[in-house]
Design a protein around this motif. Structure first.
Motif, PDB file in Angstrom:
ATOM      1  N   ASP A  22       8.717   6.605  -7.436  1.00 43.14           N
ATOM      2  CA  ASP A  22       9.491   6.256  -6.082  1.00 43.14           C
ATOM      3  C   ASP A  22       9.191   7.366  -4.907  1.00 43.14           C
ATOM      4  N   ILE A  23       8.425   7.010  -4.324  1.00 43.83           N
ATOM      5  CA  ILE A  23       8.130   7.643  -2.941  1.00 43.83           C
ATOM      6  C   ILE A  23       9.375   8.215  -2.365  1.00 43.83           C
ATOM      7  N   THR A  58       0.727  -1.208  -0.045  1.00 49.22           N
ATOM      8  CA  THR A  58      -0.075  -0.178  -0.030  1.00 49.22           C
ATOM      9  C   THR A  58       0.880   1.248   0.146  1.00 49.22           C
ATOM     10  N   ARG A  59       0.126   2.326  -0.296  1.00 47.38           N
ATOM     11  CA  ARG A  59       0.780   3.581  -0.411  1.00 47.38           C
ATOM     12  C   ARG A  59       1.692   3.897   1.234  1.00 47.38           C
ATOM     13  N   ALA A  62       6.014   4.834   4.967  1.00 50.03           N
ATOM     14  CA  ALA A  62       6.573   4.492   6.274  1.00 50.03           C
ATOM     15  C   ALA A  62       8.133   4.269   5.894  1.00 50.03           C
ATOM     16  N   SER A  63       8.264   3.430   4.674  1.00 48.07           N
ATOM     17  CA  SER A  63       9.617   2.809   4.343  1.00 48.07           C
ATOM     18  C   SER A  63      10.427   3.875   3.778  1.00 48.07           C
ATOM     19  N   ALA A  64       9.719   4.856   2.898  1.00 40.35           N
ATOM     20  CA  ALA A  64      10.551   5.979   2.766  1.00 40.35           C
ATOM     21  C   ALA A  64      11.062   6.974   3.977  1.00 40.35           C
ATOM     22  N   THR A  65      10.157   7.254   4.784  1.00 46.93           N
ATOM     23  CA  THR A  65      10.360   7.926   6.027  1.00 46.93           C
ATOM     24  C   THR A  65      11.656   7.257   6.531  1.00 46.93           C
ATOM     25  N   LYS A  66      11.828   5.827   6.717  1.00 46.83           N
ATOM     26  CA  LYS A  66      12.752   5.139   7.621  1.00 46.83           C
ATOM     27  C   LYS A  66      13.943   5.503   6.781  1.00 46.83           C
TER      28      LYS A  66
END
Length: 447
Positions: free
Chosen positions: A425-426, A216-217, A222-226
């Motif tokens: 790619d977020i 999901t978006r 969340a992965s991008a923030t990490k």
């Protein structure tokens, strides 16, 4: 006869060479001595100028930009003295070192006076030759920054992250949304056949998405923030500055908590990254109910209330210079659509079971208030995906979708808005926007 002898003597020039040579030796020796002493002064002055240059540069070096002006002045003095002590035949008092700090900008000036011992003191009539010099260096340090990550985890952020994922969800939910299928992995603690018809017993769309390996978006966000915490760590080391980060989510205000603190402000960016990785979509009780007893008609996104709470969390920013309060950056990631209970609504009002639901672009009235406090706002717009087969989208969102991006852009500080669409790619988008924001703060404070 005597006259002839005297006249001959006067006409005889044979001894004049010696006299002339003797007379010429005086200025020659003088010039030679002066030249040697002057050359010695020039050499010593060049070396002391180099020492002054080194001292001034040391005071504005990256390692010392994090120290106080007094500490930098002490180091500069020591650098000058260490290099000057290796020069023989020169005497000097301690240099005058001035280090001034203006916000993040620092200027160091090193001034010295010295005397060079003359090789021929009797020729010039003085034992030493005085000289002086000045060196100046300037630099600006990167600011220390507090970063507040405000992440939208409302149900609409549970849409599949890619076109392929959306199609997979639609294909596997043919009995939902009037037969059009549902692209959202909505999370319900008490799903039933009315909410999620066609799903295996006890499965909400969240669990269905997991079984189908649909990302999901919000999971990507969340992965991008990490990942961003690693970028922040690298930038802090590169700029010799300090970053702190806090992670917050926003959704419904019906539970009295429009803002959830996932990780309070911390200098441990790795800890912030771990906390960010745990962010997931809001879990409700069932469709239209946020808890077993609270019916809210899916009014699950209240940006204005979250922004008001966030404004209270963020302290008053400082210059970001060493020893002062850090600058502040509010980084918002969202799809930009509110769904909340309010008496004022710019777009669509739905009323059901006595509940008034407003669906509209974000209420950004508080953005100006936050920016006026000297806090930069960066906005990453994860574009609201158009679903032409979805009745809710067609009836309530499609008519203002073109305004969502511009509305968010007006909330962001100048140059700190970035839009990312489905399949983009977020992580890359978030990293690019973050770096731009840091550079913007650094450039603003250094001018």
């Amino acid at each position: 006869m005597r006259r002839n002898h005297l006249s001959g003597f006067l006409r005889d020039r044979r001894g004049n060479v010696a006299v002339i040579f003797a007379l010429a030796m005086v200025p020659a020796v003088f010039l030679c001595g002066m030249t040697l002493d002057y050359a010695s002064v020039i050499y010593k002055r060049e070396r002391l100028n180099a020492a002054a240059d080194s001292a001034a540069l040391a005071a504005v070096s990256p390692s010392l930009m994090s120290q106080t002006a007094t500490q930098a002045a002490t180091v500069a003095t020591n650098v000058f003295s260490a290099q000057a002590s290796a020069i023989s035949g020169v005497t000097y008092p301690a240099p005058q070192v001035s280090v001034t700090q203006n916000g993040l900008a620092r200027t160091a000036t090193v001034t010295y006076s010295a005397t060079s011992t003359n090789i021929f003191p009797n020729v010039l009539g003085q034992n030493a030759w005085p000289f002086n010099g000045t060196a100046t260096a300037s630099s600006s340090s990167a600011p220390n920054i507090d970063i507040y990550m405000l992440l939208d985890n409302s149900p609409s952020m549970a849409i599949a992250a890619t076109t392929a994922g959306i199609n997979t969800m639609l294909k596997n939910t043919p009995q939902q949304e009037g037969g059009a299928g549902c692209a959202f992995a909505c999370h319900q603690s008490n799903p039933n056949s009315t909410d999620t018809p066609g799903n295996p017993t006890g499965w909400d769309n969240y669990k269905l998405a997991q079984s189908l390996n649909v990302v999901t978006r919000i999971q990507n966000m969340a992965s991008a923030t990490k990942s961003l915490t690693s970028t922040a760590t690298s930038l802090a080391a590169q700029y010799n500055s300090s970053f702190r980060m806090g992670v917050y989510t926003f959704n419904s205000s019906d539970l009295g908590t429009p803002l959830t603190t996932v990780q309070s402000l911390t200098s441990n960016l790795s800890l912030a990254g771990t906390a960010a990785a745990s962010v997931d979509v809001l879990e409700v009780y069932s469709q239209n109910k946020i808890t077993t007893s609270l019916y809210n008609y899916d009014a699950d996104t209240d940006f204005a209330s979250a922004l008001s709470a966030m404004n209270s969390v963020m302290g008053t920013p400082g210059s970001g210079a060493s020893g002062s309060t850090p600058q502040a950056l509010l980084f918002i990631a969202t799809d930009g659509v509110e769904s909340k209970q309010t008496s004022t609504c710019s777009q669509t009002v739905l009323v059901h079971h006595g509940i008034t639901r407003c669906v509209q672009p974000f209420d950004i009235s508080l953005c100006s208030t936050i920016k006026s406090r000297g806090i930069k706002i960066a906005v990453l717009y994860t574009q609201y995906y158009p679903l032409p087969t979805d009745n809710f989208y067609n009836n309530y969102v499609a008519k203002f979708q073109a305004n969502i991006g511009p509305n968010l852009q007006s909330c962001a500080s100048s140059g700190l808005y970035f839009s990312v669409s489905t399949d983009d790619d977020i992580t890359a988008a978030m990293t690019t926007l973050f770096k731009t924001a840091i550079q913007s703060i650094e450039s603003h404070l250094s001018n």
